[in-house]
Design a protein around this motif. Structure first.
Motif, short mmCIF file in Angstrom:
data_model
loop_
_atom_site.label_atom_id
_atom_site.label_comp_id
_atom_site.label_asym_id
_atom_site.label_seq_id
_atom_site.Cartn_x
_atom_site.Cartn_y
_atom_site.Cartn_z
N PRO A 1 12.25 10.57 -1.82
CA PRO A 1 13.46 9.91 -1.32
C PRO A 1 13.64 8.56 -2.02
CG PRO A 1 12.02 10.58 0.50
CD PRO A 1 11.23 10.71 -0.76
N GLN A 2 14.86 8.07 -2.08
CA GLN A 2 15.08 6.74 -2.63
C GLN A 2 14.49 5.71 -1.68
OE1 GLN A 2 19.33 7.12 -2.79
NE2 GLN A 2 19.30 7.85 -4.92
N GLY A 3 14.04 4.60 -2.24
CA GLY A 3 13.52 3.53 -1.39
C GLY A 3 12.24 3.88 -0.65
N VAL A 4 11.52 4.88 -1.14
CA VAL A 4 10.28 5.34 -0.50
C VAL A 4 9.23 5.55 -1.58
CG1 VAL A 4 9.25 7.40 0.61
CG2 VAL A 4 11.32 6.39 1.55
N LEU A 5 7.97 5.28 -1.26
CA LEU A 5 6.86 5.52 -2.18
C LEU A 5 6.07 6.72 -1.70
CD1 LEU A 5 5.64 1.85 -2.46
CD2 LEU A 5 6.27 3.26 -4.42
N ARG A 6 5.87 7.71 -2.55
CA ARG A 6 5.02 8.85 -2.19
C ARG A 6 3.78 8.83 -3.06
NH1 ARG A 6 7.03 13.75 0.77
NH2 ARG A 6 5.13 14.68 -0.12
N HIS A 7 2.62 8.92 -2.42
CA HIS A 7 1.33 8.91 -3.12
C HIS A 7 1.28 10.04 -4.14
CE1 HIS A 7 -3.38 9.02 -2.46
NE2 HIS A 7 -3.05 8.68 -3.68
N ASP A 8 1.72 11.25 -3.77
CA ASP A 8 1.65 12.37 -4.70
C ASP A 8 2.57 12.18 -5.91
OD1 ASP A 8 3.51 14.84 -2.65
OD2 ASP A 8 4.03 12.82 -3.32
N VAL B 1 0.84 -1.19 0.00
CA VAL B 1 0.00 0.00 0.00
C VAL B 1 0.89 1.25 0.00
CG1 VAL B 1 -1.90 -1.11 1.26
CG2 VAL B 1 -0.10 0.07 2.53
N LEU B 2 0.31 2.37 -0.40
CA LEU B 2 0.99 3.66 -0.29
C LEU B 2 0.47 4.36 0.95
CD1 LEU B 2 0.44 5.13 -3.90
CD2 LEU B 2 2.48 3.93 -3.07
N VAL B 3 1.33 5.15 1.58
CA VAL B 3 0.86 6.04 2.64
C VAL B 3 0.01 7.11 1.96
CG1 VAL B 3 1.61 7.83 4.26
CG2 VAL B 3 2.80 5.62 4.18
N HIS B 4 -1.18 7.32 2.45
CA HIS B 4 -2.12 8.24 1.80
C HIS B 4 -1.61 9.68 1.81
CE1 HIS B 4 -5.92 10.20 0.72
NE2 HIS B 4 -6.26 9.04 0.22
N LYS B 5 -1.80 10.41 0.73
CA LYS B 5 -1.27 11.76 0.63
C LYS B 5 -1.83 12.69 1.70
CE LYS B 5 -4.57 12.95 -3.02
NZ LYS B 5 -4.76 13.46 -4.37
N ASP C 1 -10.20 8.08 9.35
CA ASP C 1 -9.43 8.93 8.43
C ASP C 1 -8.63 8.06 7.47
OD1 ASP C 1 -8.54 11.59 10.82
OD2 ASP C 1 -10.35 11.24 9.62
N PRO C 2 -8.38 8.57 6.23
CA PRO C 2 -7.60 7.78 5.28
C PRO C 2 -6.18 7.55 5.79
CG PRO C 2 -8.47 9.77 4.23
CD PRO C 2 -8.76 9.88 5.68
N VAL D 1 -8.98 3.22 -0.85
CA VAL D 1 -8.48 3.86 0.37
C VAL D 1 -8.71 2.95 1.57
CG1 VAL D 1 -8.74 5.84 1.92
CG2 VAL D 1 -8.88 6.17 -0.54
N ILE D 2 -7.69 2.85 2.42
CA ILE D 2 -7.81 2.05 3.64
C ILE D 2 -7.79 3.00 4.83
CG2 ILE D 2 -6.67 0.29 5.07
CD1 ILE D 2 -5.45 -0.61 2.22
#
Lengths: 381, 377
Positions: free
Chosen positions: B224-231, A306-310, A324-325, A334-335
């Motif tokens: 950052p490297q090794g990190v996932l950003r939703h945006d 999963v991605l951390v939500h923006k 909250d998301p 969304v989780i």
């Protein structure tokens, strides 16, 4: 390696059983102590947190120059530096096998020394070996009659999370709590100069603390973010050096004018109480704190599913409530936060790159806002 | 249609000029301009086979996430872009599983003619072997046969504050136009969407996307490297969507989309950043280098100065602070790449490695022509 492992074998086997509660006794021994003198500044505990390595290099340079500002600023302190995990640092990795900052529980240090680890005979994990070396260099962490050689370890870390300056100390360690209160104030807490906060981990039994700084009589972590791993940021270096400077200043003042500095703290913090974030209780031994975990990719345990939500990204120390998301999955679903750690909590280490690894504890950290008492270093419920 | 025919004629003319030029080039190496595009003759100009690549740098996680998400949506993609045959590829699985940029050397520097052809004479690295595999899978890049792949779009992230950056080769007309389309749809400069143009002949291009007939890189930062950003995932997916949309429109209604571009860009010219010329073969672009720590070649001896940190695509002039050393002394910009330049890839984590080219990237602001994909001086 063999000679080291068997050196104190019989001695420790005789004296220490797992069931001995050394913790509370050690508190009394350690906190009524002679003045603080030997301070070791540690960098590169996580090899790809470059800022700490830069800072200790800069510090080393100044310590070597007799005429430098540093050599005259803290006359009562004997300051040294240490690159904690050189192998990981040269590879620009957080760790080689396991997180070095989780290898210092007394029980584990002893059992490794006694050769009691069944899985590790020939091919011991790098960090477990290094933990033994550091224990010998700066400790020993545990000994009935002897203090660790090092009075204070200050460990320099960075995070990919937007946490500003975070001063991490153990609950119950009065000296460190007071130091954090001092540094926090001087860094501008009272007039929002820099985002600076105090984080308290509640592992009262020193023997149970798995982090490197727990080897010394007192441990203090400076955590600055956001900084990418494997990258040096000038502003992060400045923030780290600022916090470090005030920390050393505090320890030095304690030797010169203890009453004076204690009075300052009383002035600054009404009622002798300091606002702190207290991390959620660790769910398993060897962890620093509790986390909201995320599921990992079945094909790659270090890659999240999963991605951390923006909406929570970069919002460390903001409150989040049940519903909250929290995350978003590969399908875009969304989780929400389930309320697992409380109806309302403060998130921190939001999307910390190191917490993609189970060795460090996967997930997002959770805390609550409380007050800590300056007189006994305990958090008020 | 007539417009397509005119275009084809023009391209054929350019090709003939090219072929003539190519025979003369070896004898005029001093005068050989980096502006001469080298590529396969466009016998089949329609572009259908598109490969979306992620994880060329193993620790740039965003691209890997995006191709995983894309792989789940193949039905949806087929519906949205019916003229395209879209596949995904994890470029460098070994580096990705280790969460490293690369194992031995930067994979995205392995595709020069010299390295591809000369591989058998050298000691193999993990990346040189993978480059051969990728060349077979997606290419071949060189030779009389056309590459199997029409278009590669390579997904990257940077630790630098570069927003959305579309990186294309000068002279690659479809890609320059595609970049112009995507940049506009993403909001242009206001939307932090910019175009970066590299100027070198195709056989000298060292990057993965140069395997295909055409290539475009989507570079998003800061992450950052090794990190996932939703945006960052959203920005990448948005740019990718418009890119695929453009390619599909090209097959459906070429005249229409060309007209749109004419509407959006007056005079048929698009503002682009053109990277400084690479100082050594096998590099992507020129850089202001920093000295490395003698004990650790991947650790800088200086910090990037806070006054330029996060200020990608801002102008810097000779004398402005650039670095700061271990003693706290500021090191100014010497003017080495020009009196005034635009900095980019400011403090990119990948550029701590000499294999990727150490330092800060430098560019100048120019205009590129939509008709021939060339940068105006």
């Amino acid at each position: 390696r063999h000679s080291n492992r068997h050196k104190h074998n019989h001695h420790y086997k005789k004296r220490y059983t797992i069931s001995e509660t050394f913790g509370s006794r050690s508190s009394t021994i350690l906190y009524n102590h002679p003045p603080i003198q030997k301070v070791v500044v540690v960098g590169g505990t996580h090899g790809n947190e470059y800022t700490g390595v830069w800072c200790i290099k800069a510090l080393e340079r100044q310590l070597q120059q007799e005429s430098s500002l540093l050599s005259t600023s803290y006359p009562n302190l004997q300051i040294e530096t240490l690159l904690a995990n050189p192998k990981a640092h040269y590879e620009n990795k957080r760790f080689i096998d396991v997180d070095l900052n989780r290898q210092f529980r007394t029980e584990e240090l002893i059992s490794f020394q006694n050769g009691e680890d069944e899985e590790e005979t020939e091919f011991a994990k790098e960090e477990r070996l290094r933990a033994q070396e550091i224990n010998e260099l700066l400790g020993p962490k545990f000994h009935e009659e002897q203090y660790p050689q090092t009075c204070v370890i200050v460990d320099l870390h960075t995070t990919t999370s937007n946490m500003g300056i975070c001063l991490i100390v153990p609950e119950g360690d009065v000296l460190m709590i007071k130091a954090a209160a001092y540094v926090s104030y001087k860094c501008g807490y009272h007039h929002d100069d820099d985002e600076v906060r105090i984080l308290v981990h509640s592992i009262l039994d020193r023997d149970q603390r798995p982090n490197l700084s727990s080897i010394a009589r007192h441990g203090f972590t400076v955590e600055v973010g956001p900084v990418p791993q494997g990258v040096l940021r000038h502003d992060a270096v400045e923030k780290t050096e600022k916090a470090l400077h005030f920390f050393l200043e505090y320890l030095d003042l304690l030797n010169k004018d203890k009453a004076g500095v204690i009075n300052k703290l009383k002035e600054w913090y009404s009622g002798g109480k300091v606002p702190v974030y207290r991390s959620a209780k660790a769910s398993a031994p060897g962890e620093m704190s509790g986390k909201i975990q995320w599921p990992s990719d079945p094909e790659n345990p270090n890659f999240p599913q999963v991605l951390v939500h923006k909406s929570i990204q970069d919002r460390d120390f903001h409150k989040i409530k049940k519903g909250d998301p929290l995350f978003i999955d590969l399908n875009g679903k969304v989780i929400p936060y389930s309320g697992s750690h409380g109806e309302e909590v403060y998130l921190m280490f939001v999307n910390e790159g190191g917490y993609y690894y189970s060795s460090s504890g996967t997930g997002i950290s959770v805390s609550i806002l409380r007050k800590v008492r300056l007189d006994d270093g305990m958090v008020e419920e």
